[in-house]
Design a protein around this motif. Structure first.
Motif, mmCIF file in Angstrom:
data_model
loop_
_atom_site.group_PDB
_atom_site.id
_atom_site.type_symbol
_atom_site.label_atom_id
_atom_site.label_comp_id
_atom_site.label_asym_id
_atom_site.label_seq_id
_atom_site.Cartn_x
_atom_site.Cartn_y
_atom_site.Cartn_z
ATOM 1 N N GLN A 148 1.007 -1.172 -0.039
ATOM 2 C CA GLN A 148 -0.010 -0.012 0.267
ATOM 3 C C GLN A 148 1.018 1.380 0.002
ATOM 4 O OE1 GLN A 148 -2.684 -0.444 3.211
ATOM 5 N NE2 GLN A 148 -4.264 -2.038 2.309
ATOM 6 N N LYS A 149 1.772 1.322 0.517
ATOM 7 C CA LYS A 149 2.757 2.299 0.578
ATOM 8 C C LYS A 149 3.427 2.552 -0.672
ATOM 9 C CE LYS A 149 7.129 4.290 2.878
ATOM 10 N NZ LYS A 149 8.211 3.874 3.978
ATOM 11 N N SER A 150 3.705 1.407 -1.500
ATOM 12 C CA SER A 150 4.574 1.715 -2.732
ATOM 13 C C SER A 150 3.410 2.087 -3.633
ATOM 14 C CB SER A 150 5.132 0.526 -3.093
ATOM 15 O OG SER A 150 6.105 -0.201 -2.512
ATOM 16 N N PHE A 151 2.375 1.262 -3.484
ATOM 17 C CA PHE A 151 1.088 1.832 -4.593
ATOM 18 C C PHE A 151 0.732 3.198 -4.316
ATOM 19 C CE2 PHE A 151 -3.412 2.370 -5.384
ATOM 20 C CZ PHE A 151 -3.591 1.795 -6.594
ATOM 21 N N LEU A 152 0.646 3.807 -3.217
ATOM 22 C CA LEU A 152 0.210 5.165 -2.995
ATOM 23 C C LEU A 152 1.276 6.113 -3.639
ATOM 24 C CD1 LEU A 152 -1.108 5.235 0.750
ATOM 25 C CD2 LEU A 152 -2.465 5.598 -1.509
ATOM 26 N N GLU A 153 2.589 5.838 -3.422
ATOM 27 C CA GLU A 153 3.749 6.513 -4.055
ATOM 28 C C GLU A 153 3.598 6.377 -5.615
ATOM 29 O OE1 GLU A 153 8.373 7.153 -4.038
ATOM 30 O OE2 GLU A 153 7.543 5.824 -2.682
ATOM 31 N N TYR A 154 3.306 5.403 -5.959
ATOM 32 C CA TYR A 154 3.014 4.853 -7.567
ATOM 33 C C TYR A 154 2.003 5.666 -8.095
ATOM 34 C CZ TYR A 154 1.260 2.172 -11.401
ATOM 35 O OH TYR A 154 0.505 1.563 -12.643
ATOM 36 N N GLN A 155 1.030 6.036 -7.263
ATOM 37 C CA GLN A 155 -0.160 6.529 -7.766
ATOM 38 C C GLN A 155 0.082 8.216 -7.950
ATOM 39 O OE1 GLN A 155 -3.611 5.772 -5.216
ATOM 40 N NE2 GLN A 155 -4.698 5.136 -7.100
ATOM 41 N N ASP A 156 0.769 8.697 -6.877
ATOM 42 C CA ASP A 156 1.116 10.120 -6.972
ATOM 43 C C ASP A 156 2.211 10.408 -8.350
ATOM 44 O OD1 ASP A 156 -0.098 10.546 -4.862
ATOM 45 O OD2 ASP A 156 1.541 10.486 -3.463
ATOM 46 N N VAL A 157 3.264 9.322 -8.282
ATOM 47 C CA VAL A 157 3.999 9.411 -9.631
ATOM 48 C C VAL A 157 3.439 9.524 -10.747
ATOM 49 C CG1 VAL A 157 5.904 8.530 -10.765
ATOM 50 C CG2 VAL A 157 6.072 8.881 -8.296
ATOM 51 N N LYS A 158 2.397 8.721 -11.059
ATOM 52 C CA LYS A 158 1.766 8.208 -12.195
ATOM 53 C C LYS A 158 0.905 9.559 -12.545
ATOM 54 C CE LYS A 158 -1.576 5.385 -14.258
ATOM 55 N NZ LYS A 158 -2.462 4.107 -14.040
ATOM 56 N N ARG A 159 0.423 10.449 -11.404
ATOM 57 C CA ARG A 159 -0.407 11.460 -11.602
ATOM 58 C C ARG A 159 0.365 12.552 -12.144
ATOM 59 N NH1 ARG A 159 -3.840 9.683 -7.321
ATOM 60 N NH2 ARG A 159 -2.261 10.867 -5.566
ATOM 61 N N GLU A 160 1.756 12.583 -11.537
ATOM 62 C CA GLU A 160 2.598 13.925 -11.807
ATOM 63 C C GLU A 160 2.917 13.721 -13.195
ATOM 64 O OE1 GLU A 160 5.932 14.682 -9.212
ATOM 65 O OE2 GLU A 160 4.669 13.564 -7.575
ATOM 66 N N LEU A 161 3.308 12.280 -13.635
ATOM 67 C CA LEU A 161 3.573 12.237 -15.092
ATOM 68 C C LEU A 161 2.471 12.494 -16.108
ATOM 69 C CD1 LEU A 161 5.391 8.411 -15.336
ATOM 70 C CD2 LEU A 161 6.629 10.748 -15.945
ATOM 71 N N GLN A 162 1.095 12.154 -15.644
ATOM 72 C CA GLN A 162 0.037 12.327 -16.742
ATOM 73 C C GLN A 162 0.262 14.192 -16.780
ATOM 74 O OE1 GLN A 162 -2.794 10.474 -14.344
ATOM 75 N NE2 GLN A 162 -2.741 8.622 -15.577
ATOM 76 N N VAL A 163 0.389 14.866 -15.692
ATOM 77 C CA VAL A 163 0.279 16.403 -15.887
ATOM 78 C C VAL A 163 1.398 16.757 -16.561
ATOM 79 C CG1 VAL A 163 0.709 18.371 -14.510
ATOM 80 C CG2 VAL A 163 -0.817 16.792 -13.328
ATOM 81 N N ILE A 164 2.886 16.033 -16.743
ATOM 82 C CA ILE A 164 3.759 16.594 -17.416
ATOM 83 C C ILE A 164 3.510 16.274 -18.752
ATOM 84 C CG2 ILE A 164 6.107 15.985 -18.126
ATOM 85 C CD1 ILE A 164 6.865 15.943 -15.143
ATOM 86 N N GLU A 165 2.771 14.941 -19.174
ATOM 87 C CA GLU A 165 2.530 14.587 -20.623
ATOM 88 C C GLU A 165 1.591 15.705 -21.009
ATOM 89 O OE1 GLU A 165 1.343 10.535 -20.057
ATOM 90 O OE2 GLU A 165 3.436 9.716 -19.713
ATOM 91 N N GLU A 166 0.717 15.958 -20.308
ATOM 92 C CA GLU A 166 -0.480 17.022 -20.820
ATOM 93 C C GLU A 166 0.222 18.297 -21.160
ATOM 94 O OE1 GLU A 166 -3.786 16.704 -21.581
ATOM 95 O OE2 GLU A 166 -3.289 14.465 -21.318
#
Length: 513
Positions: A148-166
């Motif tokens: 769960q700790k890794s998953f929550l960090e994974y979600q945060d990084v994924k969101r940041e990447l999506q913002v950068i891609e946009e």
């Protein structure tokens, strides 16, 4: 648990007060005596139903978490529904909406007469399975925490990447816009307070000629200054005050003359143009200070856009690393769950057998990663989707799930309310349901309406609901009274000795258990 319930003026009830115990609480009585009315009024006091009672009130020992709606928890919390024209709801004498009352109570109260799928939500089913895994493998808890700790960090990084891609899709346009905005403010290059200074200059320019002309006329006074001094001497009067005043006046006139003469060097057209530029800036940004802040913000954005590729590369490395981490941890979790699944299914079907239901098919399938792993646990009753089984089957299946969950519960699970769950069951089937409820009653306070002697005999507390004339009343029964009531359920109003004997045997057998 609900410790006390009070009802006043509701349909056939004038007044009723129940002192309630933990465990399995059974309500019996002839048809039409008011059992369902009583059950509905208990639910209404907790926001779970509606009724027209003048007052229904439940005193509970729940440690309610109601900070969001501003309720202070008490040792005994009192939920109240009052009907005087409009319905009003209270917790500890604080007025709340019915919806808010229901939300507070929902953590502790379940009404199993409704087809509520919350017990079959994936998170709940996985939690039950993981608790069973944890009995044999203590590492599952730490494994879940790591995942769960890794998953929550994974979600945060994924969101940041999506913002950068946009942002990257429109990065050129954003950079050009930021540079344009910065240049627009830099071209004007305002300074803090410049607008006020320009306003003063404009005002002085508008009256420069008039002021200089007035000063020139007024300075004639100094040509006659010696006459005043001579007159004062003739009068033997002290002339220092006059000299001081004239010196002060001369200083004021000289300063004004110097200030307004200096305006000769200014280009009025330039001043007016500058004022117009500053005014345009203020119209757009509000003030010079806000314009300068906006420029700094755009500079930071421009810097960010120029460094976005570096940031994206860093995030992609973290994303790849975290993806591998959660894949590894999720697979370990899935393996442990798969090993425990046969035992989970076997135990569930054992309860279902006691409840005279068909076997359930339990499957664990891998889906997208979520907070509780990649597994989706689904249950079908003899290959039938839950949405398509009867309400009676659905509620008995819920009991089996709750019983499975209760095996490893260490705390009180709240209150379960059941309406005639043993209706239309044989005596043997009713006894099986009663045994499951008896196990559940170790962790839940259970209110049940029953028309069967088997379930009734299992009760830890037994209330008779009856009518005195047209008035419904309640009475807690002692052992002998329970014998008589169970005998009435068995044989009807004409109670036989055989029925009394069987009722006593049932009660004694169940009390021994």
């Amino acid at each position: 648990m609900i410790e006390r319930f009070y009802l006043k003026d509701y349909l056939s009830f004038k007044e009723s007060e129940l002192e309630l115990n933990s465990g399995l609480v059974v309500f019996t009585g002839p048809s039409g005596s008011g059992k369902s009315i009583l059950m509905n009024s208990i639910l209404s006091s907790l926001g779970g139903a509606s009724c027209e009672a003048a007052l229904c009130e439940s005193s509970v020992t729940w440690n309610i978490n109601a900070d969001d709606i501003g309720i202070e928890n008490e040792e005994i919390n009192v939920f109240k529904h009052i009907k005087k024209g409009n319905s009003r709801y209270f917790v500890n004498n604080q007025s709340l909406s019915k919806k808010s009352i229901g939300i507070v109570a929902a953590d502790y109260l379940r009404h199993l007469s409704l087809k509520d799928f919350s017990d079959f939500e994936n998170e709940n089913l996985l939690s039950i399975l993981d608790d069973r895994v944890g009995v044999k493998n203590k590492k599952v808890l730490k494994l879940k925490e790591s995942y769960q700790k890794s998953f929550l960090e994974y979600q945060d990084v994924k969101r940041e990447l999506q913002v950068i891609e946009e942002e990257e899709k429109k990065i050129v346009e954003l950079k050009e816009f930021a540079a344009f905005e910065i240049k627009k403010i830099d071209d004007i290059n305002p300074t803090t307070g410049e607008d006020e200074e320009l306003s003063v200059i404009k005002k002085e320019l508008s009256k420069k000629e008039k002021v200089l002309e007035s000063l020139e006329s007024a300075m004639e006074i100094f040509n006659h200054e010696h006459l005043v001094s001579s007159a004062l001497d003739t009068l033997d009067a002290e002339s220092a005050f006059f000299d001081d005043a004239m010196n002060e006046l001369r200083a004021v006139f000289d300063s004004a003359t110097e200030r307004f003469s200096a305006l000769e060097d200014l280009d009025i057209e330039e001043i007016l143009n500058r004022i117009e530029e500053i005014s345009g800036l203020k119209r757009r940004y509000g003030s010079i200070e806000e314009a300068l802040e906006y420029k700094e913000q755009k500079k930071l954005e421009l810097e960010k856009y120029e460094n976005i590729e570096i940031a994206r590369n860093d995030l992609e490395e973290r994303y790849t690393k975290l993806s591998k981490e959660i894949e590894t941890l999720a697979n370990e979790l899935s393996d442990l769950r798969l090993k425990a699944l046969p035992d989970f299914e076997s135990s569930l079907n054992s309860y279902l057998s006691h409840l005279y239901l068909r076997d359930a098919d339990v499957t664990l399938q891998k889906r997208e990663y979520k907070l509780h792993g990649q597994d989706e646990l689904s249950i079908k009753l003899n290959s039938t989707e839950l949405a398509k089984i009867s309400t009676g089957e659905f509620n008995r299946l819920r009991l089996a799930i709750l019983a499975l969950k209760s095996e490893l519960m260490s705390q009180n699970g709240g209150v379960l309310m059941l309406d005639e769950i043993d209706a239309n069951l044989s005596g043997e089937e009713s006894m099986s349901v009663a045994k499951v409820l008896r196990q559940l009653s170790k962790h839940f306070q259970i209110f049940v309406i029953s028309h069967q002697p088997q379930l009734t005999s299992m009760g830890d507390q037994h209330f008779l609901v009856y009518k005195d004339g047209n008035i419904s009343k309640t009475k807690e029964l002692n052992f002998q009274e329970r014998v008589d009531e169970i005998a009435r359920i068995i044989s009807g109003e004409n109670i036989s000795n055989e029925a009394k004997k069987f009722a006593r045997e049932l009660l004694e057998a169940n009390n021994d258990n």
